[in-house]
Write a protein that holds these residues in place. Structure first.
Motif, PDB file in Angstrom:
ATOM      1  N   GLY A 146      -2.484   5.505  16.955  1.00  0.00           N
ATOM      2  CA  GLY A 146      -3.741   6.159  16.639  1.00  0.00           C
ATOM      3  C   GLY A 146      -3.868   6.729  15.247  1.00  0.00           C
ATOM      4  O   GLY A 146      -4.962   7.139  14.853  1.00  0.00           O
ATOM      5  N   GLN A 147      -2.801   6.768  14.473  1.00  0.00           N
ATOM      6  CA  GLN A 147      -2.924   7.277  13.117  1.00  0.00           C
ATOM      7  C   GLN A 147      -3.640   6.244  12.240  1.00  0.00           C
ATOM      8  O   GLN A 147      -3.587   5.040  12.497  1.00  0.00           O
ATOM      9  N   VAL A 148      -4.301   6.734  11.212  1.00  0.00           N
ATOM     10  CA  VAL A 148      -5.000   5.869  10.268  1.00  0.00           C
ATOM     11  C   VAL A 148      -4.091   5.619   9.074  1.00  0.00           C
ATOM     12  O   VAL A 148      -3.516   6.557   8.506  1.00  0.00           O
ATOM     13  N   ILE A 149      -3.944   4.349   8.709  1.00  0.00           N
ATOM     14  CA  ILE A 149      -3.111   3.977   7.560  1.00  0.00           C
ATOM     15  C   ILE A 149      -3.896   4.227   6.272  1.00  0.00           C
ATOM     16  O   ILE A 149      -5.027   3.766   6.120  1.00  0.00           O
ATOM     17  N   LEU A 150      -3.292   4.953   5.343  1.00  0.00           N
ATOM     18  CA  LEU A 150      -3.820   5.052   3.979  1.00  0.00           C
ATOM     19  C   LEU A 150      -2.933   4.177   3.108  1.00  0.00           C
ATOM     20  O   LEU A 150      -1.780   4.526   2.848  1.00  0.00           O
ATOM     21  N   ASP A 151      -3.448   3.051   2.698  1.00  0.00           N
ATOM     22  CA  ASP A 151      -2.683   2.062   1.945  1.00  0.00           C
ATOM     23  C   ASP A 151      -2.977   2.227   0.452  1.00  0.00           C
ATOM     24  O   ASP A 151      -4.102   2.029   0.004  1.00  0.00           O
ATOM     25  N   LEU A 152      -1.932   2.581  -0.310  1.00  0.00           N
ATOM     26  CA  LEU A 152      -2.086   2.807  -1.749  1.00  0.00           C
ATOM     27  C   LEU A 152      -1.597   1.616  -2.571  1.00  0.00           C
ATOM     28  O   LEU A 152      -1.328   1.743  -3.762  1.00  0.00           O
ATOM     29  N   ASN A 153      -1.517   0.457  -1.942  1.00  0.00           N
ATOM     30  CA  ASN A 153      -1.014  -0.724  -2.641  1.00  0.00           C
ATOM     31  C   ASN A 153      -1.858  -1.093  -3.859  1.00  0.00           C
ATOM     32  O   ASN A 153      -1.342  -1.629  -4.849  1.00  0.00           O
ATOM     33  N   LYS A 154      -3.172  -0.784  -3.807  1.00  0.00           N
ATOM     34  CA  LYS A 154      -4.043  -1.115  -4.939  1.00  0.00           C
ATOM     35  C   LYS A 154      -3.967  -0.093  -6.073  1.00  0.00           C
ATOM     36  O   LYS A 154      -4.518  -0.315  -7.150  1.00  0.00           O
ATOM     37  N   MET A 155      -3.305   1.016  -5.840  1.00  0.00           N
ATOM     38  CA  MET A 155      -3.041   1.967  -6.927  1.00  0.00           C
ATOM     39  C   MET A 155      -1.748   1.523  -7.592  1.00  0.00           C
ATOM     40  O   MET A 155      -0.657   2.021  -7.291  1.00  0.00           O
ATOM     41  N   ASN A 156      -1.862   0.558  -8.482  1.00  0.00           N
ATOM     42  CA  ASN A 156      -0.674  -0.126  -8.997  1.00  0.00           C
ATOM     43  C   ASN A 156      -0.626  -0.154 -10.526  1.00  0.00           C
ATOM     44  O   ASN A 156      -0.243  -1.158 -11.130  1.00  0.00           O
ATOM     45  N   LYS A 157      -0.979   0.958 -11.142  1.00  0.00           N
ATOM     46  CA  LYS A 157      -0.941   1.024 -12.614  1.00  0.00           C
ATOM     47  C   LYS A 157       0.419   1.520 -13.094  1.00  0.00           C
ATOM     48  O   LYS A 157       0.956   2.502 -12.577  1.00  0.00           O
ATOM     49  N   ILE A 158       0.954   0.823 -14.091  1.00  0.00           N
ATOM     50  CA  ILE A 158       2.085   1.346 -14.859  1.00  0.00           C
ATOM     51  C   ILE A 158       1.462   2.186 -15.973  1.00  0.00           C
ATOM     52  O   ILE A 158       0.907   1.654 -16.933  1.00  0.00           O
ATOM     53  N   ILE A 159       1.507   3.473 -15.832  1.00  0.00           N
ATOM     54  CA  ILE A 159       0.751   4.359 -16.728  1.00  0.00           C
ATOM     55  C   ILE A 159       1.424   4.466 -18.079  1.00  0.00           C
ATOM     56  O   ILE A 159       0.771   4.427 -19.127  1.00  0.00           O
ATOM     57  N   GLU A 160       2.740   4.589 -18.080  1.00  0.00           N
ATOM     58  CA  GLU A 160       3.441   4.749 -19.350  1.00  0.00           C
ATOM     59  C   GLU A 160       4.915   4.391 -19.193  1.00  0.00           C
ATOM     60  O   GLU A 160       5.531   4.706 -18.177  1.00  0.00           O
ATOM     61  N   ILE A 161       5.445   3.724 -20.210  1.00  0.00           N
ATOM     62  CA  ILE A 161       6.890   3.570 -20.353  1.00  0.00           C
ATOM     63  C   ILE A 161       7.250   3.969 -21.772  1.00  0.00           C
ATOM     64  O   ILE A 161       6.656   3.468 -22.740  1.00  0.00           O
ATOM     65  N   ASP A 162       8.185   4.886 -21.895  1.00  0.00           N
ATOM     66  CA  ASP A 162       8.658   5.324 -23.200  1.00  0.00           C
ATOM     67  C   ASP A 162      10.010   4.657 -23.453  1.00  0.00           C
ATOM     68  O   ASP A 162      11.018   5.028 -22.853  1.00  0.00           O
ATOM     69  N   PRO A 163      10.056   3.644 -24.342  1.00  0.00           N
ATOM     70  CA  PRO A 163      11.312   2.915 -24.563  1.00  0.00           C
ATOM     71  C   PRO A 163      12.355   3.720 -25.325  1.00  0.00           C
ATOM     72  O   PRO A 163      13.531   3.341 -25.333  1.00  0.00           O
ATOM     73  N   VAL A 164      11.941   4.810 -25.959  1.00  0.00           N
ATOM     74  CA  VAL A 164      12.889   5.649 -26.695  1.00  0.00           C
ATOM     75  C   VAL A 164      13.603   6.612 -25.752  1.00  0.00           C
ATOM     76  O   VAL A 164      14.836   6.714 -25.742  1.00  0.00           O
ATOM     77  N   LEU A 165      12.819   7.320 -24.941  1.00  0.00           N
ATOM     78  CA  LEU A 165      13.399   8.273 -23.994  1.00  0.00           C
ATOM     79  C   LEU A 165      13.747   7.622 -22.657  1.00  0.00           C
ATOM     80  O   LEU A 165      14.327   8.267 -21.786  1.00  0.00           O
ATOM     81  N   CYS A 166      13.385   6.360 -22.496  1.00  0.00           N
ATOM     82  CA  CYS A 166      13.727   5.582 -21.292  1.00  0.00           C
ATOM     83  C   CYS A 166      13.123   6.213 -20.042  1.00  0.00           C
ATOM     84  O   CYS A 166      13.814   6.448 -19.031  1.00  0.00           O
ATOM     85  N   THR A 167      11.831   6.483 -20.076  1.00  0.00           N
ATOM     86  CA  THR A 167      11.125   7.068 -18.944  1.00  0.00           C
ATOM     87  C   THR A 167       9.954   6.188 -18.542  1.00  0.00           C
ATOM     88  O   THR A 167       9.461   5.383 -19.338  1.00  0.00           O
ATOM     89  N   ALA A 168       9.517   6.374 -17.300  1.00  0.00           N
ATOM     90  CA  ALA A 168       8.360   5.637 -16.790  1.00  0.00           C
ATOM     91  C   ALA A 168       7.507   6.565 -15.951  1.00  0.00           C
ATOM     92  O   ALA A 168       8.003   7.513 -15.338  1.00  0.00           O
ATOM     93  N   LEU A 169       6.212   6.284 -15.902  1.00  0.00           N
ATOM     94  CA  LEU A 169       5.267   6.976 -15.038  1.00  0.00           C
ATOM     95  C   LEU A 169       4.418   5.908 -14.374  1.00  0.00           C
ATOM     96  O   LEU A 169       3.761   5.112 -15.064  1.00  0.00           O
ATOM     97  N   VAL A 170       4.440   5.863 -13.030  1.00  0.00           N
ATOM     98  CA  VAL A 170       3.752   4.783 -12.324  1.00  0.00           C
ATOM     99  C   VAL A 170       3.006   5.323 -11.110  1.00  0.00           C
ATOM    100  O   VAL A 170       3.270   6.425 -10.630  1.00  0.00           O
ATOM    101  N   GLU A 171       2.087   4.493 -10.591  1.00  0.00           N
ATOM    102  CA  GLU A 171       1.396   4.778  -9.339  1.00  0.00           C
ATOM    103  C   GLU A 171       2.192   4.186  -8.174  1.00  0.00           C
ATOM    104  O   GLU A 171       3.074   3.339  -8.371  1.00  0.00           O
ATOM    105  N   PRO A 172       1.861   4.591  -6.942  1.00  0.00           N
ATOM    106  CA  PRO A 172       2.686   4.171  -5.801  1.00  0.00           C
ATOM    107  C   PRO A 172       2.620   2.692  -5.450  1.00  0.00           C
ATOM    108  O   PRO A 172       3.525   2.181  -4.783  1.00  0.00           O
ATOM    109  N   GLY A 173       1.586   1.981  -5.908  1.00  0.00           N
ATOM    110  CA  GLY A 173       1.496   0.564  -5.601  1.00  0.00           C
ATOM    111  C   GLY A 173       2.290  -0.334  -6.525  1.00  0.00           C
ATOM    112  O   GLY A 173       2.348  -1.551  -6.319  1.00  0.00           O
ATOM    113  N   VAL A 174       2.936   0.224  -7.537  1.00  0.00           N
ATOM    114  CA  VAL A 174       3.725  -0.581  -8.482  1.00  0.00           C
ATOM    115  C   VAL A 174       5.010  -1.049  -7.801  1.00  0.00           C
ATOM    116  O   VAL A 174       5.750  -0.242  -7.227  1.00  0.00           O
ATOM    117  N   ALA A 175       5.282  -2.340  -7.869  1.00  0.00           N
ATOM    118  CA  ALA A 175       6.510  -2.909  -7.318  1.00  0.00           C
ATOM    119  C   ALA A 175       7.537  -3.086  -8.431  1.00  0.00           C
ATOM    120  O   ALA A 175       7.195  -3.177  -9.617  1.00  0.00           O
TER     121      ALA A 175
END
Length: 518
Positions: A104-133
């Protein structure tokens, strides 16, 4: 669709109330992103647990694409007391797939929230949305020419870093403990507010993905393996590509060798000589890419020791195979390789295999790919050992001591064989502790095996708890049982947090045993 045509309703919600909520969801998301037909919900209904699919059937599935839409969904759910079960990319095989905790629970599917917002190649960090594989992330890194590696779990290509980290999954490079390398989250709370943890609360912060702690209580942890909020962005650290990489395997002939090899390699793990998550793989797991049980027997019940030995002999598979890798400059790798080989030679047993010697061996290539952050789906070969689509991961944590490791293997094997199932397991070393991963494989088309698998898993949880072992992750069918094993005080604290953050109990009731209606 008329209200009385819904096959499954959330608990305590009348058909007319649910229909009103569905119409609001359609107005917010677009009708094409509100799934209510049985055919549309079928992908969310496939389970690998030994229970009827109907017990975990969702009422609907919602596809959101923005944080604002997630906030809107949360508002509607509060108004109509609709429970949400959030999923994204990945399949969560062995841990419940995408099916909700209960019917009976409703699925909230965030697969379409798939943006790679930022990758910093110097500091080696990433910021992504949950749909990113992970595959998407690797492709992006290659496209940009960044010298960075990711650390995926075993079914890497289709899994996402956000979901895996939130369930505290592990990988196989030096960055294997995923939550340890997470840094900063954006979370939609049950009241609709958006929380940015750590340094994310500072306007225009440029340290959100570089400093984990922020100011005041550290909050990120409470949003892992919980139902206190919906994570819509997550930061994490990437591994700089090393100048040299040397994967290796060491094969051991006897079941009891697991005790000695843990004692041998734990000091090298703690000291950083072997910096990655070393893996000790049992025979049947190692055989899974190429061997099927039906190749040797069609008899029901546990596979005999004689057949397991035949598999070892015919496929040159050890009772245990240790996999590790060395990283760094060539000089560092050369020094540490001598330490590894001298240690193995001093022990007087174990056959060392390098990448050059392994050639095109599928099992070795698969492990080497994982240890260098490459994409692979080879692990799904496990599901062909018995066939029939049944799988539950049993994940007790073990001290990185040989005696404890052997004790766990013997206890698990005894219980599995008692129920006519096989020990298919491996250990992932995390310096002082090890994840003991056992795939309880069974045939979902066989009613007898379904009953046996359920009883087996239930007994595994009971007996391991009696010996002081807890599991780190489990499928929805057994979440309450595992939560009970950690004691009433922890359950009470979890419920107190739930009541404060989600008083209407709309976020994934039952997740990790946390439900205000219990």
């Amino acid at each position: 669709m008329p209200p009385n045509n819904y096959n499954v309703l959330p608990r305590g919600v009348e058909p007319s109330e649910f229909q009103t909520a569905v119409e609001k969801f359609k107005a917010l998301l677009g009708a094409e992103n509100v799934l209510t037909e049985s055919s549309q919900l079928a992908p969310y209904l496939k389970i690998m647990m030994p229970v009827p699919e109907s017990e975990h059937a969702p009422s609907a599935a919602l596809m959101a694409t923005t944080v604002e839409q997630v906030q809107g969904v949360v508002k509607i759910c509060n108004e109509h007391k609709i429970p949400l079960w959030t999923v994204a990319t990945g399949r969560n095989f062995g841990y419940g797939t995408a099916a909700p905790h209960h019917r009976g629970q409703v699925i909230l599917d965030l697969n379409k929230m798939n943006k790679i917002i930022e990758i910093d190649p110097v500091l080696c960090t990433a910021l992504v949305e949950p749909g990113v594989a992970y595959q998407q992330l690797v492709d992006y890194i290659k496209e940009k020419g960044y010298k960075l590696w990711v650390d995926p779990p075993a079914p890497s290509a289709i899994v996402g870093p956000v979901g895996n980290t939130l369930d505290r999954g592990v990988g196989y490079t030096p960055y294997s403990e995923h939550f340890m390398f997470a840094c900063g989250m954006e979370v939609v709370l049950a009241n609709g507010d958006v929380l940015r943890t750590a340094m994310g609360g500072i306007p225009n912060s440029n340290t959100w993905q570089t400093f984990k702690w922020g100011y005041g209580p550290y909050l990120d942890g409470i949003f892992t393996q919980s139902n206190y909020g919906i994570v819509t962005k997550m930061g994490f650290w990437l591994m700089p590509e090393p100048a040299a990489f040397k994967p290796f395997a060491i094969k051991y002939d006897n079941d009891e060798d697991i005790e000695d090899l843990v004692e041998m390699f734990r000091p090298l793990s703690i000291s950083g000589v072997i910096p990655n998550a070393m893996v000790f793989v049992g025979t049947l797991w190692e055989a899974s890419p190429t061997v099927r049980r039906s190749d040797y027997t069609t008899e029901k019940g546990a596979t005999s020791k004689e057949i397991i030995q035949r598999i070892r002999d015919e496929h040159q598979i050890g009772a245990w195979t240790a996999y590790g890798a060395l990283y760094g400059t060539q000089e560092q790798v050369d020094v540490n390789w001598k330490i590894v080989t001298d240690t193995v030679k001093a022990a007087g047993k174990g056959t060392i295999v390098t990448e050059e010697e392994a050639g095109d061996d599928i099992a070795f290539t698969y492990r080497a790919d994982l240890m260098r952050g490459n994409m692979t789906l080879v692990e799904f070969g496990l599901y062909n050992w018995r066939g029939g689509g049944g799988s539950m991961w049993f994940g007790p944590v073990s001290q990185a001591k040989g005696s404890e490791t052997r004790k766990q293997v013997e206890l698990a094997t005894q219980i599995l064989n008692k129920h006519g199932l096989d020990y298919v397991g491996e250990f992932i070393v995390g310096q002082r502790a090890m994840h003991h991963l056992i795939d309880v494989l069974f045939d979902r088309t066989d009613p007898e095996e379904m009953k046996a698998a359920y009883a087996c898993f239930d007994e595994l949880l009971d007996e391991f708890a009696k010996h002081g072992y807890g599991v780190y992750r489990v499928n929805p069918e057994f979440m309450h049982k595992v939560a009970d094993s950690f004691g009433p005080t922890q359950r009470a604290v979890n419920k107190t947090l739930k009541r404060a953050l989600d008083p209407n109990n709309i976020f994934a009731p039952g997740k990790s045993g946390i439900d205000l209606e219990d």
